[in-house]
Design an enzyme around this catalytic site. Structure first.
Site, PDB file in Angstrom:
ATOM      1  N   THR A  25       0.868  -1.178   0.000  1.00 40.77           N
ATOM      2  CA  THR A  25       0.000   0.000   0.000  1.00 40.77           C
ATOM      3  C   THR A  25       0.906   1.229   0.000  1.00 40.77           C
ATOM      4  O   THR A  25       1.984   1.197   0.607  1.00 40.77           O
ATOM      5  CB  THR A  25      -0.916   0.050   1.239  1.00 40.77           C
ATOM      6  OG1 THR A  25      -0.063  -0.003   2.389  1.00 40.77           O
ATOM      7  CG2 THR A  25      -1.879  -1.085   1.280  1.00 40.77           C
ATOM      8  N   GLU A  38      -5.675  -3.012  -1.575  1.00 41.53           N
ATOM      9  CA  GLU A  38      -6.184  -4.218  -0.921  1.00 41.53           C
ATOM     10  C   GLU A  38      -7.303  -4.880  -1.718  1.00 41.53           C
ATOM     11  O   GLU A  38      -7.760  -5.956  -1.371  1.00 41.53           O
ATOM     12  CB  GLU A  38      -6.707  -3.860   0.482  1.00 41.53           C
ATOM     13  CG  GLU A  38      -5.612  -3.503   1.490  1.00 41.53           C
ATOM     14  CD  GLU A  38      -5.243  -2.023   1.483  1.00 41.53           C
ATOM     15  OE1 GLU A  38      -5.475  -1.355   0.456  1.00 41.53           O
ATOM     16  OE2 GLU A  38      -4.728  -1.539   2.512  1.00 41.53           O
ATOM     17  N   LYS A  81     -14.407  17.332  11.434  1.00 42.45           N
ATOM     18  CA  LYS A  81     -15.526  17.250  12.368  1.00 42.45           C
ATOM     19  C   LYS A  81     -15.737  18.606  13.012  1.00 42.45           C
ATOM     20  O   LYS A  81     -14.998  19.007  13.896  1.00 42.45           O
ATOM     21  CB  LYS A  81     -15.256  16.178  13.427  1.00 42.45           C
ATOM     22  CG  LYS A  81     -15.199  14.811  12.799  1.00 42.45           C
ATOM     23  CD  LYS A  81     -15.081  13.709  13.826  1.00 42.45           C
ATOM     24  CE  LYS A  81     -14.727  12.405  13.126  1.00 42.45           C
ATOM     25  NZ  LYS A  81     -13.300  12.128  13.062  1.00 42.45           N
ATOM     26  N   TRP A 133     -20.071  16.364  10.271  1.00 39.98           N
ATOM     27  CA  TRP A 133     -18.985  16.057   9.350  1.00 39.98           C
ATOM     28  C   TRP A 133     -19.020  16.966   8.125  1.00 39.98           C
ATOM     29  O   TRP A 133     -20.062  17.161   7.525  1.00 39.98           O
ATOM     30  CB  TRP A 133     -19.090  14.610   8.852  1.00 39.98           C
ATOM     31  CG  TRP A 133     -18.685  13.606   9.884  1.00 39.98           C
ATOM     32  CD1 TRP A 133     -18.354  13.866  11.186  1.00 39.98           C
ATOM     33  CD2 TRP A 133     -18.575  12.199   9.702  1.00 39.98           C
ATOM     34  NE1 TRP A 133     -18.033  12.690  11.826  1.00 39.98           N
ATOM     35  CE2 TRP A 133     -18.159  11.653  10.940  1.00 39.98           C
ATOM     36  CE3 TRP A 133     -18.770  11.334   8.635  1.00 39.98           C
ATOM     37  CZ2 TRP A 133     -17.958  10.286  11.126  1.00 39.98           C
ATOM     38  CZ3 TRP A 133     -18.566   9.984   8.817  1.00 39.98           C
ATOM     39  CH2 TRP A 133     -18.161   9.469  10.054  1.00 39.98           C
TER      40      TRP A 133
HETATM   41  P1  ADP Z   1      -3.297   4.044  -0.166  1.00 34.72           P
HETATM   42  O1  ADP Z   1      -4.518   3.540   0.507  1.00 34.72           O
HETATM   43  O2  ADP Z   1      -2.061   3.461   0.354  1.00 34.72           O
HETATM   44  O3  ADP Z   1      -3.290   5.523  -0.363  1.00 34.72           O
HETATM   45  P2  ADP Z   1      -4.418   3.042  -2.584  1.00 34.72           P
HETATM   46  O4  ADP Z   1      -3.965   3.371  -3.917  1.00 34.72           O
HETATM   47  O5  ADP Z   1      -4.738   1.672  -2.268  1.00 34.72           O
HETATM   48  O6  ADP Z   1      -3.295   3.533  -1.663  1.00 34.72           O
HETATM   49  O7  ADP Z   1      -5.565   4.034  -2.233  1.00 34.72           O
HETATM   50  C1  ADP Z   1      -6.865   3.653  -1.975  1.00 34.72           C
HETATM   51  C2  ADP Z   1      -7.626   4.838  -1.470  1.00 34.72           C
HETATM   52  O8  ADP Z   1      -7.623   5.892  -2.433  1.00 34.72           O
HETATM   53  C3  ADP Z   1      -9.058   4.557  -1.227  1.00 34.72           C
HETATM   54  O9  ADP Z   1      -9.264   3.919  -0.003  1.00 34.72           O
HETATM   55  C4  ADP Z   1      -9.655   5.949  -1.290  1.00 34.72           C
HETATM   56  O10 ADP Z   1      -9.468   6.646  -0.081  1.00 34.72           O
HETATM   57  C5  ADP Z   1      -8.830   6.626  -2.337  1.00 34.72           C
HETATM   58  N1  ADP Z   1      -9.536   6.585  -3.626  1.00 34.72           N
HETATM   59  C6  ADP Z   1      -9.332   5.750  -4.652  1.00 34.72           C
HETATM   60  N2  ADP Z   1     -10.154   6.043  -5.673  1.00 34.72           N
HETATM   61  C7  ADP Z   1     -10.916   7.083  -5.286  1.00 34.72           C
HETATM   62  C8  ADP Z   1     -11.979   7.837  -5.888  1.00 34.72           C
HETATM   63  N3  ADP Z   1     -12.402   7.620  -7.116  1.00 34.72           N
HETATM   64  N4  ADP Z   1     -12.533   8.824  -5.154  1.00 34.72           N
HETATM   65  C9  ADP Z   1     -12.117   9.093  -3.897  1.00 34.72           C
HETATM   66  N5  ADP Z   1     -11.128   8.424  -3.295  1.00 34.72           N
HETATM   67  C10 ADP Z   1     -10.535   7.432  -3.965  1.00 34.72           C
END
Ligand code: ADP
Length: 556
Positions: free
Chosen positions: A188, A333, A450, A455
């Site tokens: 990640t 994940e 918050k 929120w």
């Molecule tokens: P990391 O979690 O390590 O930053 P990832 O590439 O796995 O790397 O990121 C996943 C996260 O990215 C998601 O849990 C979400 O928060 C964000 N994310 C991915 N796609 C979108 C989207 N289209 N809109 C908003 N957030 C997004």
């Protein structure tokens, strides 16, 4: 007793995907802009043959099934050969993000216990620096030909990729093994905490490739020319190296050249019809085409994900350039695809503005992903489009544990009816789902603001700023407030030119009038030259929060 199915039991193996491409689309092209500076052309058949040669070479080097092979490489044909040569032979392809800090790269390679490390020429200085820290790596392989090998290097026994490949005859039969065997690992990107490895299996990768190629997902077809801008070191380029082989289309790999001009020229010269990448990439491309009055001649569709796609970007691509935007959400994940926003026949009957509104959301789950929003106790919340909660998922391409971590990240969920709904993976995202199943992310749980118990969605507030013609990029973060606990602070990067220079705190805040409830309008605006990004192009809010920790809000 249950009657068992009487069908052939063939494991879903990644080697079957490349074999299919070689057999049925053997002469379809793979075009790569290489680090060496040339434009290289090969075919699916040649990639499959060289992947077999690689498998032989790795065996000759003494690597055994289950061993991890690290890669530090851009999108290119050699990286593609490595994907298939490693996984296909039972090795585990461990793509590492070269944009991480060197210490993080070493940490990740050691955590995964990589036995070999393959890297592009551009990463030679980096690997020379890191090699002494990589005690478990037995083979360092430079992904280039003899002519580009350095005369000398501090890396012990540095090998040449092309020499290794060419020394083999390719007479290798892809082995058959359990489809649940690990195929690749991706860590990640670590917006929070230490990076953790997600271990994909052959089965999960093949199922994901199927799901991703569906018409209401990425819609990959043999008629397409697909250019993944999303790097192959990030969640397997959203599965595109597999989905493109599965459908057998032309694949264009841009190497390290991801600036607007390079991408535009490659899109045009190779007649790219479909692409995929994070919003930051499209900012660069749109700036370039906008500034030069250009149009696209073949570009029809793009997937945008990894961070929320600002509605203004979606509109510019669709209205000004005729490029259909598919907004997608997922995570490392989840292999990574979870949801994509595409309209069904019911939605296409809605007025244009309502359709747009749906396209701006993160969209509907594809088959293979089950999702729910739950409260802090894990109880499912209604799909009414308003109630937001913690987004949880499950499915055959969602992890159930991290590499080397015994503890389970999963949480128990209770259905709306109070019944036990089993174990789910908590995404860390906050979302609402409407009655038709369109999901909208409002925040990551740690980015939520918050204010007085309510929120505020940082994404909503950012999207408005991004629609301002003089704003290049904007981030909203929470800063402590004596009365409201937290209040939003807007961090803005101006667009170059007069309009950007003329921006003031007041003019930016004025822009929010009538666009959002008064209490959600940021309390203050700060202008910066640049917003820090993670190695995968997401805004690094952790850094911004640190930077503006002591920011004094007016009246705060
Ligand atoms: P990391 O979690 O390590 O930053 P990832 O590439 O796995 O790397 O990121 C996943 C996260 O990215 C998601 O849990 C979400 O928060 C964000 N994310 C991915 N796609 C979108 C989207 N289209 N809109 C908003 N957030 C997004």
């Amino acid at each position: 007793m249950a009657l068992m199915g009487q069908m052939m039991s063939m494991p879903l193996l990644i080697s079957s995907v490349i074999q299919h491409a070689a057999r049925h689309s053997g002469d379809t092209e793979i075009v790569s802009k290489r680090v060496e500076g040339d434009l290289h052309r090969t075919t699916w058949a040649a990639v499959e043959f060289r992947a077999r040669q690689l498998a032989q070479a790795f065996a000759r080097l003494g690597l055994a099934p289950g061993d991890r092979v690290g890669t530090l490489a851009w999108n290119g044909h050699r990286h593609l050969e490595l994907y298939y040569g490693t996984s296909g032979s039972g090795l585990v392809c461990h793509t590492i993000n070269p944009r991480l800090f060197p210490e993080q790269i070493a940490w990740i390679a050691n955590d995964a216990a990589d036995r070999a490390l393959c890297f592009d020429l551009s990463f030679l200085p980096l690997v020379e620096k890191l090699a002494p820290q990589l005690g478990q790596v037995r083979h360092f392989i430079l992904m280039t030909d003899r002519a580009h090998m350095p005369a000398e290097s501090s890396i012990p026994g540095l090998r040449c990729y092309e020499d290794l490949v060419e020394a083999e005859d390719g007479r290798y039969v892809w082995p058959e093994f359990d489809e649940n065997t690990a195929s690749s690992i991706c860590y990640t990107s670590g917006t929070t905490g230490h990076p953790k490895g997600a271990v994909y299996s052959h089965r999960s990768s093949v199922l994901h490739a199927y799901g991703a190629a569906l018409p209401d997902a990425m819609a990959c077809s043999r008629r397409d020319v697909i250019l993944p801008v999303v790097p192959m070191f990030h969640v397997n380029a959203w599965g595109l190296p597999y989905s493109t082989a599965l459908v057998g289309c032309k694949l264009v790999l841009p190497g390290p050249h991801l600036d607007g001009k390079s991408l535009y020229e490659l899109f045009e010269s190779e007649q790219v019809s479909f692409s995929a990448g994070v919003p930051t990439v499209w900012l660069g491309l749109l700036n370039y085409v906008g500034a030069n009055g250009l149009k696209f001649s073949s570009f029809k569709r793009t997937v945008i994900g990894g961070s929320a796609c600002p509605p203004a970007m979606l509109r510019t691509l669709m209205d000004d350039y005729g490029v259909e935007v598919i907004h997608a959400w997922g995570m490392t994940e989840m292999s990574p695809l979870g949801t994509l926003s595409r309209l069904g026949s019911q939605q296409l009957k809605l007025p244009q503005e309502q359709q747009r509104h749906l396209l701006e959301k993160q969209g509907k789950a594809i088959y293979g992903v089950d999702m729910a929003v739950v409260d802090d106790a894990g109880k499912a919340l209604p799909w009414d489009g308003k109630t937001s909660g913690n987004l949880v998922v499950r499915g055959p391409w969602v992890i159930d544990s991290y590499f080397g971590h015994a503890d389970s990240p999963l949480i128990r969920v209770t259905g709306e009816d109070g019944r036990d709904a089993g174990l789910w993976f908590p995404t860390g995202d906050v979302a609402a789902i409407d009655a038709d199943g369109f999901m909208q992310i409002t925040d990551r749980s740690k980015d939520v603001i918050k204010s007085g118990g309510e929120w505020i969605s940082s994404i909503d507030v950012e999207n408005i700023a991004m629609a301002h013609p003089a704003i290049h990029e904007a981030a909203v973060i929470a800063v402590p407030h004596s009365k409201w606990d937290e209040r939003p602070l807007l961090v803005v990067v101006r667009k170059p030119g007069e309009a950007g220079a003329a921006l003031t705190r007041e003019s930016v805040l004025g822009f929010y009038e009538g666009r959002i409830a008064k209490w959600q309008v940021p309390d203050d605006v700060v202008f910066v030259d640049e917003i820090p990004h993670t190695a995968t192009g997401k805004m690094l809010k952790l850094k911004l929060r640190e930077q503006f920790k002591g920011h004094k809000l007016p009246g705060g």
